[in-house]
Design a protein around this motif. Structure first.
Motif, PDB file in Angstrom:
ATOM      1  N   THR A 127       4.264   1.267 -15.060  1.00 11.88           N
ATOM      2  CA  THR A 127       3.883   1.697 -13.720  1.00 11.88           C
ATOM      3  C   THR A 127       3.967   0.533 -12.740  1.00 11.88           C
ATOM      4  O   THR A 127       3.444  -0.550 -13.012  1.00 11.88           O
ATOM      5  CB  THR A 127       2.446   2.258 -13.724  1.00 11.88           C
ATOM      6  N   THR A 136       2.782  -1.300  -9.426  1.00 18.78           N
ATOM      7  CA  THR A 136       1.559  -1.365  -8.642  1.00 18.78           C
ATOM      8  C   THR A 136       1.805  -2.155  -7.373  1.00 18.78           C
ATOM      9  O   THR A 136       2.332  -3.271  -7.425  1.00 18.78           O
ATOM     10  CB  THR A 136       0.425  -2.019  -9.455  1.00 18.78           C
ATOM     11  N   TYR A 137       1.426  -1.586  -6.251  1.00 22.05           N
ATOM     12  CA  TYR A 137       1.540  -2.281  -4.964  1.00 22.05           C
ATOM     13  C   TYR A 137       0.400  -3.280  -4.814  1.00 22.05           C
ATOM     14  O   TYR A 137      -0.725  -3.032  -5.254  1.00 22.05           O
ATOM     15  CB  TYR A 137       1.480  -1.254  -3.835  1.00 22.05           C
ATOM     16  N   SER A 187      -5.986   3.537  -8.338  1.00 20.84           N
ATOM     17  CA  SER A 187      -6.240   4.438  -7.209  1.00 20.84           C
ATOM     18  C   SER A 187      -6.411   3.657  -5.918  1.00 20.84           C
ATOM     19  O   SER A 187      -5.894   4.032  -4.854  1.00 20.84           O
ATOM     20  CB  SER A 187      -7.487   5.288  -7.477  1.00 20.84           C
ATOM     21  N   HIS A 195      -5.141   0.759  -5.197  1.00 26.25           N
ATOM     22  CA  HIS A 195      -3.844   0.231  -4.793  1.00 26.25           C
ATOM     23  C   HIS A 195      -2.946   1.332  -4.236  1.00 26.25           C
ATOM     24  O   HIS A 195      -2.171   1.095  -3.304  1.00 26.25           O
ATOM     25  CB  HIS A 195      -3.163  -0.457  -5.976  1.00 26.25           C
ATOM     26  N   PHE A 196      -3.030   2.535  -4.805  1.00 30.73           N
ATOM     27  CA  PHE A 196      -2.186   3.629  -4.338  1.00 30.73           C
ATOM     28  C   PHE A 196      -2.551   4.016  -2.910  1.00 30.73           C
ATOM     29  O   PHE A 196      -1.676   4.153  -2.047  1.00 30.73           O
ATOM     30  CB  PHE A 196      -2.305   4.840  -5.256  1.00 30.73           C
ATOM     31  N   THR A 224      -0.463   3.931   0.869  1.00 26.91           N
ATOM     32  CA  THR A 224      -0.105   5.215   1.480  1.00 26.91           C
ATOM     33  C   THR A 224      -0.917   5.519   2.736  1.00 26.91           C
ATOM     34  O   THR A 224      -1.122   6.680   3.076  1.00 26.91           O
ATOM     35  CB  THR A 224      -0.282   6.350   0.453  1.00 26.91           C
TER      36      THR A 224
END
Length: 511
Positions: A89, A91-92, A351, A353-354, A358
């Protein structure tokens, strides 16, 4: 998401144009003097002993080769990017990236350089600067300051004054956040010049995030360079600032951004710094060498009168002599080691980071780490040699995780583990089976009482909270060659989010 992707592809070009337009205003600069009052440059007769690049003293400009080795420099970027977790995955993160010492960082070494290396003109020609996009691969040999170029407005023209090419800085710095942040290492008594250049958050163009560098727990005498914006300065997008430090005490420290720390630490703006002791430069009796340090008011330590004395003389003169590598100024050779490994513990809440990527509000109260990292990696990536590749939104593979955490110890030798933790939400435990851990330092202080008795202890596990560091020696004397494990016994920390593998585990090889 398509709109965000296209915007992300467009923004680096726009940013380059904006910063190139502002080049005359010199929003980006670096600073690394060849000499200071404390460390005069060695220069030919007729020059001033206090010589700064760009100063001519009526003659020719001093060359970087004249620089004193006691002056160390480094350049880093503040921005954003991506890393890849052990389950694949992406990750930002907000993060720091390297803008100097790139060859050494690619090899898993500190990016800190003496002035004679840092103050070299950045490569041009042969496709540069376009081939500088992202962190260069192993064929890139340059360790100096990216973007450093000759100043057409200097007197005489074309001297190296700290003037930089903004295009090269943006090519390397944009979307190049690394996890952990670039490693730093200096020697006790060094003067350290650290330039932070804020290249902006490309994936979050709505943010105008400032950044700082705070050396956590570091005995810095000047609040102005401490990185806490209330008492110092914060660096805006498009700006550079050079921090100055005089390295006082040996030990393992760490550093982070001090702008809204719960957010920027969680998002990845954490790294490690260590200071090597003066004792590494002593070849005679170590006790006598430590006794000599009492003549320096900065390091004088009379344990009979000073209850804050952090480095007392050992209770017994063991007669040990120098010539090796040591974690501290111990005076008895008890912190000697043969190889060293920085281990930066950190955790991510996917969560958090997501939603950070966004444009959604971040849930600080619900923050819960589910990815657990050693040097930015989860097992089995912890034992992958060399930098990991992560494709960012700009379509380029970036080396965003340069530090592996595999530990190799020659048979019969000692390894120093410099372990630090900047986790925001969790305590972390590491256990070693088969090779005892000897803890010799805690929070960059030698474990020794005021009477000079060493308080080292052997254990098979250590536990740290966020903001703590430990110095641990693994001694392979009498240990059969083979593979051993350094891992967490907290089973929920041996995972990548919902997966049942990964987390805080790496291998120890006795060769």
């Amino acid at each position: 998401m398509l709109i965000i992707y296209r915007l992300a592809r467009l923004l680096p070009t726009l940013a380059v144009l904006l910063f190139a337009w502002d080049a005359q205003a010199q929003s980006f600069r670096v600073q690394c003097p060849a000499g200071t009052d404390a460390h005069p440059a060695t220069v030919p007769q007729g020059y001033s002993t206090k010589t700064i690049l760009g100063r001519t003293d009526g003659l020719l400009n001093p060359t970087p080769a004249m620089a004193n080795p006691g002056i160390k420099c480094q350049q880093i970027s503040g921005g954003d990017g991506f890393v890849t977790m052990g389950d694949g995955t992406q990750t930002y993160l907000f993060g720091f990236g390297p803008l100097s010492g790139l060859r050494d960082i690619h090899e898993g070494l500190p990016g800190t350089q003496p002035a004679s290396v840092f103050d070299q003109e950045s490569p041009t020609g042969s496709g540069a600067p376009s081939d500088l996009v992202g962190m260069p691969d192993g064929s890139f040999m340059f360790n100096g300051a990216i973007g450093l170029t000759r100043d057409p407005e200097s007197t005489p023209p074309n001297l190296l004054t700290g003037h930089v090419d903004a295009r090269e800085i943006m090519d390397v710095g944009v979307m190049n956040a690394s996890q952990p942040a670039p490693l730093m290492a200096i020697d006790e008594d060094d003067e350290y010049f650290l330039t932070l250049t804020n290249v902006g958050q490309i994936m979050r163009p709505d943010l105008f995030e400032q950044h700082t560098v705070h050396f956590h727990g570091y005995p810095n005498a000047s609040a102005f360079y401490d990185g806490v914006p209330d008492a110092s300065v914060a660096i805006n997008i498009g700006g550079s600032f050079t921090y100055y430090y005089l390295a006082p005490d040996a030990g393992t420290y760490f550093w982070h951004c001090h702008i809204t720390p719960p957010e920027h630490l969680q998002m990845g703006m954490v790294g490690q710094l260590y200071v090597r002791p003066r004792q590494n430069r002593i070849t005679g009796n170590l006790y006598a060498g430590l006794l000599q340090q009492q003549n320096d008011l900065r390091t004088a330590c009379n344990s009979a009168t000073d209850i804050l004395c952090s480095n007392p003389l050992p209770a017994v003169n063991t007669g040990a002599t120098g010539g090796g590598k040591y974690a501290y100024n111990d005076g008895d050779g008890s912190t000697a080691y043969d190889v060293e490994y920085p281990i930066q513990i950190h955790g991510f809440d996917p969560s958090f980071h997501f939603v950070g990527m966004t444009f959604n509000p971040e849930g600080f109260a619900d923050m819960k780490d589910k990815y657990f990292l050693l040097n930015g990696r989860s097992y089995p990536d912890t034992v992958t040699p060399g930098p990991l590749h992560t494709q960012s939104a700009d379509g380029v593979n970036h080396f965003s995780q340069p530090l592996p955490s595999i530990i190799n110890i020659p048979a019969g030798k000692k390894a120093l583990l410099r372990i630090s933790d900047l986790d925001v939400t969790e305590y972390q435990t590491l256990a070693s089976l088969g090779i005892p851990m000897k803890v010799i330092g805690y929070n960059a202080k030698l474990l020794r009482d005021q009477a000079g008795n060493n308080l080292y202890y052997n254990t098979n596990s250590i536990t740290l909270a966020g903001g703590e560091s430990l110095d641990v020696i693994l001694d392979s004397t009498g240990i059969p060659p083979g593979t051993y494990y350094l891992y967490t016994p907290n089973l929920d920390h041996l995972s990548n989010d919902a997966e049942n593998f990964g987390g805080l585990m790496t291998e120890v090889h006795v060769n």
